[in-house]
Design an enzyme around this catalytic site. Structure first.
Site, PDB file in Angstrom:
ATOM      1  N   LYS A 155       0.834  -1.194   0.000  1.00 33.64           N
ATOM      2  CA  LYS A 155       0.000   0.000   0.000  1.00 33.64           C
ATOM      3  C   LYS A 155       0.873   1.250   0.000  1.00 33.64           C
ATOM      4  O   LYS A 155       1.834   1.356   0.772  1.00 33.64           O
ATOM      5  CB  LYS A 155      -0.924   0.009   1.222  1.00 33.64           C
ATOM      6  CG  LYS A 155      -2.011  -1.056   1.179  1.00 33.64           C
ATOM      7  CD  LYS A 155      -3.016  -0.781   0.076  1.00 33.64           C
ATOM      8  CE  LYS A 155      -4.137  -1.798   0.075  1.00 33.64           C
ATOM      9  NZ  LYS A 155      -5.124  -1.544  -0.979  1.00 33.64           N
ATOM     10  N   ASP A 188      -0.142  -0.451  -4.587  1.00 30.46           N
ATOM     11  CA  ASP A 188      -1.559  -0.089  -4.702  1.00 30.46           C
ATOM     12  C   ASP A 188      -1.768   1.275  -4.059  1.00 30.46           C
ATOM     13  O   ASP A 188      -1.570   1.431  -2.856  1.00 30.46           O
ATOM     14  CB  ASP A 188      -2.423  -1.149  -4.010  1.00 30.46           C
ATOM     15  CG  ASP A 188      -3.910  -0.865  -4.116  1.00 30.46           C
ATOM     16  OD1 ASP A 188      -4.292   0.076  -4.833  1.00 30.46           O
ATOM     17  OD2 ASP A 188      -4.700  -1.596  -3.481  1.00 30.46           O
ATOM     18  N   GLU A 201      -1.230  -0.493  -9.037  1.00 33.18           N
ATOM     19  CA  GLU A 201      -2.689  -0.634  -9.014  1.00 33.18           C
ATOM     20  C   GLU A 201      -3.358   0.692  -8.687  1.00 33.18           C
ATOM     21  O   GLU A 201      -3.035   1.337  -7.695  1.00 33.18           O
ATOM     22  CB  GLU A 201      -3.069  -1.692  -7.971  1.00 33.18           C
ATOM     23  CG  GLU A 201      -4.550  -1.981  -7.864  1.00 33.18           C
ATOM     24  CD  GLU A 201      -4.842  -3.110  -6.888  1.00 33.18           C
ATOM     25  OE1 GLU A 201      -5.931  -3.095  -6.286  1.00 33.18           O
ATOM     26  OE2 GLU A 201      -3.990  -4.012  -6.728  1.00 33.18           O
ATOM     27  N   ASP A 236      -8.458  -1.187 -10.506  1.00 39.31           N
ATOM     28  CA  ASP A 236      -9.267  -1.862  -9.483  1.00 39.31           C
ATOM     29  C   ASP A 236     -10.585  -1.113  -9.347  1.00 39.31           C
ATOM     30  O   ASP A 236     -11.616  -1.510  -9.887  1.00 39.31           O
ATOM     31  CB  ASP A 236      -8.510  -1.905  -8.162  1.00 39.31           C
ATOM     32  CG  ASP A 236      -9.340  -2.493  -7.017  1.00 39.31           C
ATOM     33  OD1 ASP A 236     -10.462  -2.987  -7.263  1.00 39.31           O
ATOM     34  OD2 ASP A 236      -8.881  -2.465  -5.861  1.00 39.31           O
ATOM     35  N   LYS A 243     -12.724  -8.241  -7.933  1.00 37.40           N
ATOM     36  CA  LYS A 243     -13.151  -8.694  -6.615  1.00 37.40           C
ATOM     37  C   LYS A 243     -14.575  -9.214  -6.728  1.00 37.40           C
ATOM     38  O   LYS A 243     -15.430  -8.566  -7.329  1.00 37.40           O
ATOM     39  CB  LYS A 243     -13.051  -7.551  -5.606  1.00 37.40           C
ATOM     40  CG  LYS A 243     -11.618  -7.038  -5.467  1.00 37.40           C
ATOM     41  CD  LYS A 243     -11.486  -5.868  -4.528  1.00 37.40           C
ATOM     42  CE  LYS A 243     -10.029  -5.429  -4.443  1.00 37.40           C
ATOM     43  NZ  LYS A 243      -9.822  -4.262  -3.559  1.00 37.40           N
TER      44      LYS A 243
END
Length: 327
Positions: free
Chosen positions: A111, A139, A166, A190, A214
């Site tokens: 992250k 991400d 991402e 995403d 997801k």
């Protein structure tokens, strides 16, 4: 497995448990994850749309839970799935302890762009991960402007490659611009896929090399598989990831990854982020998780029960989303 008829609201409420799962560290801005779980003729399902999502968006998450509980998973093509380690926005010194929870993993998602932190913090964290894991993804959750993304990605690749970045920016147009400016880094989408009315818009716009998908926000395992087929026509591979699911919700992500023709390291190891879960954690062996479903532990359902006011909030939300989920 033959699908059972769509359940009525009372059928879901009859077995519903609202849970509050404590987390080891802040992730996605929260330290406690709330979900509603329920059982049906095919097993257990989960409804865990984040509280800020409106009913229309949240209803897809309920649809995904109903699919698992009333229809079950499609036939798998493999019985284990490789996963990546997930490294929250922790100080670099804490990275080894985080990675120790993911034995055998060879890919890590880190992250970055956390509010209140600096690019130097991101670089230090990524370098600490790179020293221990060969393949690194980052991400940003849409947290950068285009200029910030360009600067950050150049800094983050000064001493090594990234498999992909991402959602560096929030919009499709911004992703396309970053992809144009920073040629050496693949861009993964995403939020631009799972929170879009047209999930294919991002690839039609030439804004992504990879799609992170997801199960809950896309409405179920079978919806993910259909989207993966469409994305393959554009040459865009998918990476199945978790929506910070409990062990019950994770069954759907594993089912989707296992049913794909090919699978890269998936973001399905996020169970390690919880202090405790509704069932014993799945054993991570050589960086892989076994594809299975779980039955929650009765004692844990009691211990992790959310306060009465939160249970009431979730049941009211369930009642509003139920008719939308069945459309």
């Amino acid at each position: 497995m033959t699908a059972s008829p769509a359940p009525g609201l009372d059928e879901i409420v009859a077995s519903a448990h609202v849970l509050s799962l404590p987390m080891r560290t802040r992730f996605r801005g929260i330290t406690t994850r709330e979900v509603l779980v329920f059982s049906g003729p095919a097993g257990w399902g989960e409804f865990g749309a984040f509280p800020e999502y409106d009913d229309a968006e949240a209803s897809a998450w309920l649809r995904a839970g109903i699919e698992m509980a009333w229809q079950g998973a499609p036939d798998p093509m493999r019985d284990h799935v490789e996963v990546n380690a997930t490294v929250p926005a922790v100080p670099a010194a804490e990275v080894p302890a985080v990675l120790a929870r993911y034995p055998g993993t060879r890919t890590a998602k880190v992250k970055v762009a956390e509010k209140g932190q600096t690019l130097a913090d991101d670089v230090a964290r990524v370098e600490a991960v790179r020293a221990l894991v060969p393949t690194v993804r980052v991400d940003a959750n849409g947290g950068w402007t285009v200029d910030q993304a360009e600067t950050a990605l150049r800094a983050l690749t000064e001493n090594g490659d990234l498999e992909y970045a991402e959602q560096p920016c929030a919009t499709v147009e911004e992703l396309a611009e970053v992809r144009r400016r920073v040629r050496g880094v693949s861009i993964a989408a995403d939020e631009s896929i799972r929170r879009a009315e047209d999930p294919l818009r991002v690839v039609r716009a030439g804004a992504a090399d990879v799609a992170v998908v997801k199960v809950p926000p896309l409405g179920g395992v079978r919806a993910v598989l259909r989207l993966a087929e469409e994305l393959a026509q554009y040459g865009v591979p998918v990476v199945v990831s978790s929506a910070l699911d409990s062990a019950i919700g994770m069954s759907a992500g594993l089912a989707a990854a296992a049913a794909l023709p090919t699978s890269t390291a998936c973001g399905l190891g996020t169970g390690a982020l919880f202090v405790t879960d509704v069932a014993e954690p799945r054993a991570l062996v050589d960086g892989r998780l076994r594809v299975d479903t779980v039955v929650p532990d009765a004692d844990r359902l009691r211990e992790l029960a959310a306060p009465d006011d939160r249970r009431a909030w979730w049941l009211e939300r369930l009642a509003r989303c139920h008719p939308l989920a069945l459309l």
